[in-house]
Design an enzyme around this catalytic site. Sequence first.
Site, mmCIF file in Angstrom:
data_model
loop_
_atom_site.group_PDB
_atom_site.id
_atom_site.type_symbol
_atom_site.label_atom_id
_atom_site.label_comp_id
_atom_site.label_asym_id
_atom_site.label_seq_id
_atom_site.Cartn_x
_atom_site.Cartn_y
_atom_site.Cartn_z
ATOM 1 N N CYS A 2 0.834 -1.194 0.000
ATOM 2 C CA CYS A 2 0.000 0.000 0.000
ATOM 3 C C CYS A 2 0.870 1.246 0.000
ATOM 4 C CB CYS A 2 -0.903 0.002 1.228
ATOM 5 S SG CYS A 2 -1.866 -1.515 1.416
ATOM 6 N N ARG A 27 1.595 1.633 -5.796
ATOM 7 C CA ARG A 27 1.769 0.614 -4.763
ATOM 8 C C ARG A 27 0.454 -0.046 -4.381
ATOM 9 N NH1 ARG A 27 6.699 1.723 -1.270
ATOM 10 N NH2 ARG A 27 8.025 2.931 -2.639
ATOM 11 N N TRP A 85 -3.583 -1.813 -1.506
ATOM 12 C CA TRP A 85 -3.564 -3.103 -2.191
ATOM 13 C C TRP A 85 -4.034 -4.120 -1.174
ATOM 14 C CZ3 TRP A 85 -1.267 -7.938 -1.742
ATOM 15 C CH2 TRP A 85 -1.322 -8.749 -2.886
ATOM 16 N N ASN A 113 0.813 -0.071 5.901
ATOM 17 C CA ASN A 113 1.334 -0.901 4.818
ATOM 18 C C ASN A 113 2.033 -2.084 5.456
ATOM 19 O OD1 ASN A 113 2.425 -1.900 2.401
ATOM 20 N ND2 ASN A 113 4.276 -0.682 2.663
ATOM 21 N N GLY A 114 1.783 -3.280 4.932
ATOM 22 C CA GLY A 114 2.412 -4.471 5.477
ATOM 23 C C GLY A 114 1.388 -5.544 5.772
ATOM 24 N N GLU A 494 9.463 -13.756 -19.725
ATOM 25 C CA GLU A 494 9.106 -12.355 -19.537
ATOM 26 C C GLU A 494 7.976 -11.949 -20.477
ATOM 27 O OE1 GLU A 494 9.076 -8.288 -18.422
ATOM 28 O OE2 GLU A 494 9.591 -10.177 -17.415
ATOM 29 N N LYS A 498 4.279 -10.496 -19.367
ATOM 30 C CA LYS A 498 3.743 -9.206 -19.819
ATOM 31 C C LYS A 498 2.311 -9.363 -20.311
ATOM 32 C CE LYS A 498 6.297 -6.711 -18.377
ATOM 33 N NZ LYS A 498 6.934 -7.625 -17.578
ATOM 34 N N GLU A 501 -0.063 -10.174 -17.337
ATOM 35 C CA GLU A 501 -0.262 -9.039 -16.441
ATOM 36 C C GLU A 501 -1.303 -8.056 -16.968
ATOM 37 O OE1 GLU A 501 3.844 -8.027 -14.068
ATOM 38 O OE2 GLU A 501 3.790 -7.589 -16.201
ATOM 39 N N HIS A 517 7.392 -32.827 -22.328
ATOM 40 C CA HIS A 517 7.372 -33.402 -20.991
ATOM 41 C C HIS A 517 6.132 -32.955 -20.209
ATOM 42 C CE1 HIS A 517 11.428 -35.102 -21.312
ATOM 43 N NE2 HIS A 517 11.679 -34.031 -22.052
ATOM 44 N N LYS A 623 2.873 -1.906 -8.275
ATOM 45 C CA LYS A 623 4.210 -1.663 -8.800
ATOM 46 C C LYS A 623 5.293 -2.089 -7.816
ATOM 47 C CE LYS A 623 6.854 0.214 -12.014
ATOM 48 N NZ LYS A 623 6.950 -0.452 -13.333
#
Length: 628
Positions: A2, A27, A85, A113-114, A494, A498, A501, A517, A623
């Site tokens: 956050c 964030r 968030w 935040n946390g 990557e 992208k 996301e 496999h 982010k």
Amino acid sequence: MCGIFAYLGPENPLATCVRGLKGVESRGYDSAGIAGFLKRREKKQPRGKKHRGEIFFFKQTGSVDALARNIPPEKLALAIGHTRWATHGKPNDRNAHPQLDASSEPAIALVHNGAIDNYAHLKHLLERKGRLFRSDTDTEVIVQLIKEYYRSNLLEAFAKALKELEGSFAIVAIHKDHPDQILAAARSCPLAIGWNAEKKEHLISSDPNAFFKRGDLKVTFLENDQIAVVREGSLEVFDQNLEAISHKQVPFSARDLPEPSKEGFEHYMLKEIFDQPAVMANMLSKRTKHFPFLDELVPYTNAFSEIDQITLLGCGTSWHAALLASYLIEDVAKITTRAEIASEFRYRNPVLGKNSLVVAISQSGETADTIAALRAAKMRGVRTLSICNVNYSTLVREADHTLLLEAGLEISVCSTKAFTSQMAMLSLFCLHLAKVQSIPVADVWNLRSLQSIAPMMKSILGKKEEIARVASRYAHYKKFIFLGRNAMYPASLEAALKLMEISGIVANGYPAAELKHGPIALIDESFPVVAFCANKQTHAKMVNNLLEVKARGAPILAMTFEEDQEIPKIADDTILLPRGLDEWSLVFASTTAAQLLAYEIARIYGQETDYPYDIDKPRNLAKCVTVE
């Protein structure tokens, strides 16, 4: 994950706090809110009666822009703000911050935040004492603990509450009995307190870069279990036992930070994709005029010449950069190198010798898992290096050495130019290692490869309309698989990330040989394959893999070099990369093309399905990942 911002000073606290929240919105953007003390004309208080403030608060689901449109324009004496968030509880108005105590006239407002690991146990104990909870958040436990311990000394109650908490937090709180102060504390989460002597103002934020255009500041970064009391013109810092301690103030200039701008592009992501040629050109021009390329490491040449093992740490996109670099460093600098997902590294017992180097990679420098892994390495006495795009971040402050990307502000949650900048910086680091270890780099690789990157990216970006036409033929699919070999395998990881996301489409990357496999069981005409075929060493094997895919009816979109005569005959669509590039430059070329492809598929998919997906702020993401 956050964002926190608070203000105490002569300017309009409400307006300043809204602007500050915009600086930390990447964030978290599930909801937003602000609290503060209403500014009223002073009334004479009866002798002996303590002045009390009236808490104003407003919070709602949605963006900071929505908050700014709807919040009443009240005059506040100070303000604390939050953009969320969601970790505990759905993203709704009830769970939005600030969180308040459950009384009809709240005494406490708090932003956090946390993640509080033992919140369920604490909540159960508090409910047994009759405390009423109104949200599903872990944060409300902190509010209720402060209220439980409060008698008249707010600092003492705050400290007692924090000692009960297990987990991580950055906390900012106010209490109506103390309308002249803001309390703040941190543990394993970033929190910066800025003092502007010229304007006589204090600013508090998860990120000091949110202090833009505030002039020259002195910034204090709270360390673990430190508590700050902010009043007009003063800052006191205490340890968890309420012993006053000195606090380091770092000079910080917030005069020249640019205002975010899309510069005419539809999305920040597209603008940042198009930023890449200039970013590469600037970086390489600055760094490659003469050896050493990395001046920051020159004082430590002897130490780096003795390195015999490297561990590269990262999460998400940064791990993909680490994986790519592990291929390159072993190939060129001949040093044993492994890439590790940072969140897994700290829970293993890795073998690290006295000449080991741990390199931590993070766009924001605040990635909780990467910071924790760096600290685990430092506890073993290992030399550490950070590669980061944000100065003053926790990773930068804690690593022994730092290489700053200087890629410029990246607003889109989906990283593009920071990723390619990480690749370029890691390439320079590889060359630096080879030089100091007396490896004859010119025999295997040279700077021409790096110097071709900027014009190559510009050439790829010139194919935007062509790539958009290709994307239009694939935007209706609901799942993709990306394949590559050698260095093209991390590039395919990557590229898949992208697309996933920014569109919400299922996309996974695999080494092409691993298809047989297991994943080939999924392949049919509804499951397109995007193939990274520009590695010449493995080209023949990729041809075989694509023939296996074609035999099962999957649509194939391939990226390969212009002179390729075989892949275009197999693939349904082909994106041709510029002629004459070496293997490493082709990784950059493939990555740039894949960024555009993902963007165009997401844009078209959103238009055709009316899917509520913001390319710059994808659902459920942030982010800066500051929780584990």
